[in-house]
Design an enzyme around this catalytic site. Structure first.
Site, short mmCIF file in Angstrom:
data_model
loop_
_atom_site.label_atom_id
_atom_site.label_comp_id
_atom_site.label_asym_id
_atom_site.label_seq_id
_atom_site.Cartn_x
_atom_site.Cartn_y
_atom_site.Cartn_z
N ASP A 160 31.46 41.07 33.92
CA ASP A 160 31.63 41.13 35.36
C ASP A 160 30.28 41.06 36.08
O ASP A 160 29.33 41.77 35.71
CB ASP A 160 32.32 42.47 35.69
CG ASP A 160 32.68 42.59 37.15
OD1 ASP A 160 33.56 41.85 37.59
OD2 ASP A 160 32.07 43.43 37.83
N HIS A 162 41.38 36.22 39.99
CA HIS A 162 41.86 37.29 40.86
C HIS A 162 41.02 37.48 42.12
O HIS A 162 41.33 38.34 42.94
CB HIS A 162 41.88 38.60 40.06
CG HIS A 162 40.49 39.05 39.70
ND1 HIS A 162 39.67 38.32 38.86
CD2 HIS A 162 39.76 40.12 40.08
CE1 HIS A 162 38.51 38.93 38.75
NE2 HIS A 162 38.54 40.03 39.48
N ASP A 163 39.93 36.74 42.24
CA ASP A 163 39.08 36.85 43.43
C ASP A 163 39.23 35.67 44.37
O ASP A 163 38.60 35.65 45.43
CB ASP A 163 37.59 36.91 43.01
CG ASP A 163 37.24 38.19 42.28
OD1 ASP A 163 37.85 39.23 42.56
OD2 ASP A 163 36.34 38.13 41.40
N GLU A 215 30.48 36.09 34.25
CA GLU A 215 30.95 35.74 35.59
C GLU A 215 29.74 35.28 36.40
O GLU A 215 29.20 36.01 37.22
CB GLU A 215 31.62 36.94 36.28
CG GLU A 215 32.33 36.51 37.55
CD GLU A 215 32.43 37.58 38.62
OE1 GLU A 215 32.96 37.30 39.70
OE2 GLU A 215 31.94 38.72 38.40
C1 GLC Z 1 33.57 40.80 40.10
C2 GLC Z 1 35.07 40.94 40.01
C3 GLC Z 1 35.59 41.43 41.32
C4 GLC Z 1 34.98 42.79 41.59
C5 GLC Z 1 33.47 42.73 41.53
C6 GLC Z 1 32.87 44.12 41.41
O1 GLC Z 1 33.20 39.83 41.00
O2 GLC Z 1 35.64 39.71 39.63
O3 GLC Z 1 37.00 41.52 41.35
O4 GLC Z 1 35.37 43.23 42.85
O5 GLC Z 1 32.99 42.03 40.40
O6 GLC Z 1 33.12 44.66 40.15
#
Ligand code: GLC
Length: 567
Positions: free
Chosen positions: A195, A335-336, A274
């Site tokens: 993440d 999911h974002d 990510e």
């Molecule tokens: C990443 C996740 C997101 C989350 C963020 C903080 O971007 O995909 O859903 O809010 O990190 O952990």
């Protein structure tokens, strides 16, 4: 090239809160997920990325973790997790978890201890300062420095104030996190999605950003941006606002260490970051295995051949510059981000364009990541009642907007609903009964269910329909399984003068396929020259073509046709 399972695997992201509610409390759980393993096997995916399933304060739905080595009670027990993992493995499906390493919940015992005093054993586990040292913003809720009365100091958080950043300059923190990594690897998980990996370290000089804006200003700009030009400008502003808070080079050393931890285990465990920066692949052997091709997602409105061609040219050359072992990783939704079906739709041909999206994912070179629900064409549900929002980043945005007495509350709620990520996280639609088969009848689900489950947007209605999107996904997934060229082949653009058509080949060990996709509603002619005239056998067509029809050097593609030819 030494191919591992993750080179050819198709990943499917499960958002656990919204997948399947096995115990009737309106929230997805491991019992529900385990019951759906048969569905996933039948669908034809190879691996699952599970969004966080750990105990969480749920300010950021699982991304604010209270205990890294357990299961959130609403999702079940560690035993339920083990059964889920065993069922997945039994079905030949790998499982990777979400490692949220940058921050914890402010209710995590590490933070609770750290904030007690300036000299407790965990005092230096988070990023503390006597006064806010700069104007840095959090990307979710305003100032990045929040006051803590116990210590009479401020702590840093890139995300919400309930998500304090761990201090990655403290070796104890690093050790603790690598222990977490081992805990789940010991249980047999196949790797991690990392993440927000670029946020681990900040600029050591704490250089302030030089923009005249706060997060609230930029969110407002974002809410008002309509044209692609305006949207691009807003992303640049976001980049500048956070440029001293993300992408610090010290992340590389940590990724190297993490890779060594993974490599101690058998079974080719893997890491996907990510982040879109290919530098995190290191020399191809010593950092991450994959990073996402996020630039491909950056098109609001239908994807075009030009967008994909430019993306592929740039991406593949960037990757090749990093190392000959680097491998692409494509995705269009998670999911974002807004749902693939409406994001890349045009409102008129959404069904056809959704087929093009999945065809691209499964025929382009690289490991594809799909997001639960896209296979049945789930769409965004804009929640217009601010009280129903569960994405607290959007709630914050709503509260900021209504500080202005001139702001109409309904308009603010709608803007917040559009910005919120709840819209693309609503429960999975399994059938057309009450609660869409996600939860038992009569149960209130944690987010409202998109009412379009009654109009065929559900698994049961599509399962036996030969013309459904779900059936199309299954067909494409099988096609990819049966053609090594689709899994491993080199990508080559086929030049053919028609800008409505995207045409390319994939070639692997003497086998080649030509893929031609018509992005328009009208028939399109394509002319091939030279070696590309050798593709004469129809392997697959999304249109009604006679199976033995032999093509010539000129091809006419039907409306939105997806065609695969062999030699
Ligand atoms: C990443 C996740 C997101 C989350 C963020 C903080 O971007 O995909 O859903 O809010 O990190 O952990």
């Amino acid at each position: 090239m030494d191919y591992k399972w993750w080179h050819s695997a198709v990943f499917y992201q499960i958002y656990p809160r919204s997948f399947a509610d096995g115990n009737g409390d309106g929230i997805g759980d491991f019992i529900g997920m385990t019951q759906k393993i048969g569905y996933l096997k039948e669908l034809g995916i190879d691996a699952i990325w599970l969004s966080p399933h750990f105990p969480s304060s749920n300010w950021d739905v699982g991304y604010d973790i209270k205990d890294y080595c357990d299961v959130a009670p609403e999702y079940g027990t560690l035993e339920d997790f083990k059964q889920f993992l065993a069922a997945a493995h039994q079905a030949g499906i790998k499982l990777i978890l979400d490692l949220v390493a940058n921050h914890t919940s402010d209710e995590h015992p590490w933070f609770v201890e750290s904030r007690e005093s300036r000299d407790n054993p965990k005092a230096d586990w988070y990023v503390w300062a006597d006064t806010p040292p700069n104007n840095w913003q959090s990307c979710f809720d305003g100032d990045a420095w929040t006051y803590c009365p116990q210590r009479d100091q401020y702590y840093y958080h890139f995300f919400m104030k309930q998500q304090p950043d761990l201090n990655w300059r403290n070796p104890e923190v690093i050790n603790a996190m690598w222990q977490v990594v081992r805990f789940w690897l010991d249980l047999g998980v196949d790797g991690y999605r990392l993440d927000a990996i670029g946020t681990l370290y900040e600029d050591t000089d704490l250089t302030p950003h030089s923009l005249p804006y706060s997060l609230a200003d930029v969110r407002k700009m974002e809410g008002d941006a309509i044209t692609t030009e305006e949207q691009t400008k807003v992303s640049q502003v976001f980049g500048d606002l956070f440029k001293f808070q993300v992408g610090h080079p010290d992340v590389h050393d940590r990724m190297k260490e993490l890779r060594l931890v993974l490599d101690e285990y058998n079974g080719d465990r893997m890491l996907v970051g990510e982040d879109e920066n290919p530098d995190y692949l290191g020399n191809g052997q010593d950092e991450l295995h994959l990073v996402f091709n996020f630039p491909m997602m950056r098109s609001d409105g239908p994807l075009t051949p030009m967008h994909i061609i430019n993306n592929q040219t740039q991406r593949l050359s960037q990757l090749a510059n990093v190392s000959s072992a680097s491998w692409p990783c494509n995705t269009l939704g998670n999911h974002d981000s807004p749902r693939v079906y409406n994001r890349y739709g045009d409102g008129k041909h959404d069904a056809e364009l959704a087929r093009i999206s999945i065809a691209l994912m499964l025929t382009l070179k690289g490991t594809p990541f799909l997001y639960n629900g896209e296979e049945i064409g789930m769409t965004d549900l804009i929640i217009e009642d601010a009280g129903l929002l569960r994405d607290t980043m959007a709630t914050w945005y709503y509260n900021e907007m209504v500080k202005d007495p001139k702001m109409d509350k309904l308009a603010a709620a709608r803007k917040a609903g559009i910005r919120s990520r709840d819209k693309n996280r609503t429960p999975m639609q399994w059938n057309d009964e009450e609660n869409a088969g996600f939860s038992a009848k009569g149960v209130t689900t944690w987010l409202p269910i998109n009412p379009n489950f009654q109009n065929g947007i559900n698994v049961a209605s599509q399962e036996n329909d030969p013309n459904s999107l779900l059936t199309f996904y299954k067909k494409m997934l099988r096609l990819r399984k049966n053609h090594p060229a689709l899994k491993f082949g080199e990508y080559d653009l086929v030049p053919q003068g028609n800008e409505k058509v995207f045409c390319f080949t994939r070639a692997f060990q003497g086998n080649a396929l030509l893929i031609a996709i018509n992005f328009s509603a009208s028939q399109q002619k394509v002319q091939f020259a030279g070696k590309n005239t050798r593709f004469r056998t129809i392997i697959f067509s999304s249109a009604q073509r006679a199976p033995n029809e032999v093509t010539k050097s000129e091809l006419v593609l039907g409306s939105f046709e997806i065609l695969l030819l062999g030699e």
